[in-house]
Scaffold this motif. Sequence first.
Motif, mmCIF file in Angstrom:
data_model
loop_
_atom_site.group_PDB
_atom_site.id
_atom_site.type_symbol
_atom_site.label_atom_id
_atom_site.label_comp_id
_atom_site.label_asym_id
_atom_site.label_seq_id
_atom_site.Cartn_x
_atom_site.Cartn_y
_atom_site.Cartn_z
ATOM 1 N N LYS A 72 -4.773 8.334 13.005
ATOM 2 C CA LYS A 72 -5.416 8.001 14.278
ATOM 3 C C LYS A 72 -4.391 7.563 15.315
ATOM 4 O O LYS A 72 -4.435 7.985 16.475
ATOM 5 C CB LYS A 72 -6.437 6.885 14.038
ATOM 6 N N LYS A 73 -3.423 6.750 14.903
ATOM 7 C CA LYS A 73 -2.385 6.296 15.826
ATOM 8 C C LYS A 73 -1.515 7.455 16.293
ATOM 9 O O LYS A 73 -1.155 7.549 17.471
ATOM 10 C CB LYS A 73 -1.509 5.238 15.152
ATOM 11 N N ARG B 4 -10.606 -2.436 9.187
ATOM 12 C CA ARG B 4 -9.998 -2.953 10.415
ATOM 13 C C ARG B 4 -8.544 -3.314 10.128
ATOM 14 O O ARG B 4 -8.250 -3.902 9.087
ATOM 15 C CB ARG B 4 -10.704 -4.227 10.912
ATOM 16 N N PHE B 5 -7.664 -2.940 11.035
ATOM 17 C CA PHE B 5 -6.280 -3.386 10.970
ATOM 18 C C PHE B 5 -5.928 -4.280 12.156
ATOM 19 O O PHE B 5 -4.870 -4.885 12.177
ATOM 20 C CB PHE B 5 -5.321 -2.181 10.958
ATOM 21 N N ILE C 146 0.834 -1.206 0.000
ATOM 22 C CA ILE C 146 0.000 0.000 0.000
ATOM 23 C C ILE C 146 0.868 1.256 0.000
ATOM 24 O O ILE C 146 0.501 2.265 -0.609
ATOM 25 C CB ILE C 146 -1.006 0.006 1.178
ATOM 26 N N ARG C 147 2.034 1.216 0.617
ATOM 27 C CA ARG C 147 2.925 2.379 0.560
ATOM 28 C C ARG C 147 3.402 2.611 -0.874
ATOM 29 O O ARG C 147 3.451 3.746 -1.346
ATOM 30 C CB ARG C 147 4.111 2.194 1.507
ATOM 31 N N ASN C 148 3.740 1.528 -1.563
ATOM 32 C CA ASN C 148 4.132 1.655 -2.974
ATOM 33 C C ASN C 148 2.985 2.214 -3.804
ATOM 34 O O ASN C 148 3.188 3.047 -4.689
ATOM 35 C CB ASN C 148 4.539 0.292 -3.535
ATOM 36 N N SER C 149 1.765 1.735 -3.529
ATOM 37 C CA SER C 149 0.593 2.179 -4.285
ATOM 38 C C SER C 149 0.325 3.662 -4.068
ATOM 39 O O SER C 149 0.006 4.393 -5.009
ATOM 40 C CB SER C 149 -0.631 1.357 -3.873
ATOM 41 N N SER D 11 -8.786 5.832 -3.021
ATOM 42 C CA SER D 11 -8.397 4.435 -2.839
ATOM 43 C C SER D 11 -8.912 3.994 -1.473
ATOM 44 O O SER D 11 -8.567 4.600 -0.446
ATOM 45 C CB SER D 11 -6.877 4.290 -2.902
ATOM 46 N N LYS D 12 -9.712 2.949 -1.430
ATOM 47 C CA LYS D 12 -10.264 2.484 -0.152
ATOM 48 C C LYS D 12 -9.147 2.052 0.799
ATOM 49 O O LYS D 12 -9.100 2.471 1.953
ATOM 50 C CB LYS D 12 -11.245 1.335 -0.389
ATOM 51 N N TYR D 13 -8.264 1.185 0.300
ATOM 52 C CA TYR D 13 -7.177 0.706 1.155
ATOM 53 C C TYR D 13 -6.211 1.830 1.487
ATOM 54 O O TYR D 13 -5.779 1.981 2.642
ATOM 55 C CB TYR D 13 -6.469 -0.464 0.462
ATOM 56 N N GLY D 14 -5.880 2.646 0.494
ATOM 57 C CA GLY D 14 -4.963 3.760 0.741
ATOM 58 C C GLY D 14 -5.516 4.743 1.755
ATOM 59 O O GLY D 14 -4.802 5.199 2.654
ATOM 60 N N THR D 15 -6.804 5.077 1.643
ATOM 61 C CA THR D 15 -7.428 6.001 2.589
ATOM 62 C C THR D 15 -7.495 5.388 3.973
ATOM 63 O O THR D 15 -7.258 6.068 4.988
ATOM 64 C CB THR D 15 -8.842 6.386 2.108
ATOM 65 N N ALA D 16 -7.818 4.090 4.039
ATOM 66 C CA ALA D 16 -7.868 3.403 5.338
ATOM 67 C C ALA D 16 -6.498 3.404 6.008
ATOM 68 O O ALA D 16 -6.376 3.661 7.216
ATOM 69 C CB ALA D 16 -8.366 1.975 5.143
ATOM 70 N N TYR D 17 -5.449 3.133 5.235
ATOM 71 C CA TYR D 17 -4.092 3.108 5.780
ATOM 72 C C TYR D 17 -3.693 4.484 6.314
ATOM 73 O O TYR D 17 -3.177 4.612 7.431
ATOM 74 C CB TYR D 17 -3.123 2.655 4.700
ATOM 75 N N THR D 18 -3.959 5.522 5.537
ATOM 76 C CA THR D 18 -3.641 6.887 5.962
ATOM 77 C C THR D 18 -4.445 7.269 7.198
ATOM 78 O O THR D 18 -3.921 7.894 8.130
ATOM 79 C CB THR D 18 -3.932 7.882 4.824
#
Length: 242
Positions: free
Chosen positions: A229-230, A167-168, A55-58, A217-224
């Motif tokens: 949040k963290k 969820r992660f 996902i970082r590459n994406s 991007s669903k996954y990209g937005t979730a990751y960010t």
Amino acid sequence: MANKYIFKRVEKKYFITEETARALFDRIGHLLDTDPHGKSTVYNIYLDTPSFLLIRNSIDAKTYKEKLRMRSYGVPKPDSHVFLELKKKYHGVVYKRRLSMTYSEALDYIIDGKRTKDSQIMREIDYSMKYYGNPGPGAVIIYDREAFYFKENSEVRLTFDRNVRYRFDDLTTASGDSGTVITEPGAVLMEIKTDGAMPLSLVKALSELKIYPSSFSKYGTAYTHMLTKKKSELTTGEKQYV
């Protein structure tokens, strides 16, 4: 419309309101049929490395993006029908490879590398898995979807996603379809997937309703969102000890 396992298409995304979605259907609804999966909850397990390399590459990529995931329609049980997918995007064109199997078979492959099928698609997926060091479950992305296709050209599909969540911390089916929501209340993420040109009726409707493409991007937005949040939680914790 039969299921396809090899895709080459252009996908465009649009954020619209429920009101706009209804207005669009008023114009083109009679031209559409319901997709075989119709109205469903789409459950995705994205595969990634411990450092979230894919996902970082994406997120960083300008022309080429690649994702590996397992998809089901509804929260899967051991014998549920799921798809293992390799999705590549190059200069705006999506190339996707999809392999059908049971959830148990998918987990056996993802976790233990146990292949129950041998095909060109399996070999392509296997190559990418090995290239990235056999990534495991990295995130669960879930959304409620309605899907349609044009009666006169089933290669033109429209999907409407609501309540996109992630969820992660629980990457099994134990938490069902729960997760942290990343779309605004009342927002609809519409995707138009075509093999080339859009029908003129669709182009006209988009123009009349002033519907313009968005980048999401669903996954990209979730990751960010997860990282933000963290960081916020860490900052709040540090302030408590100052």
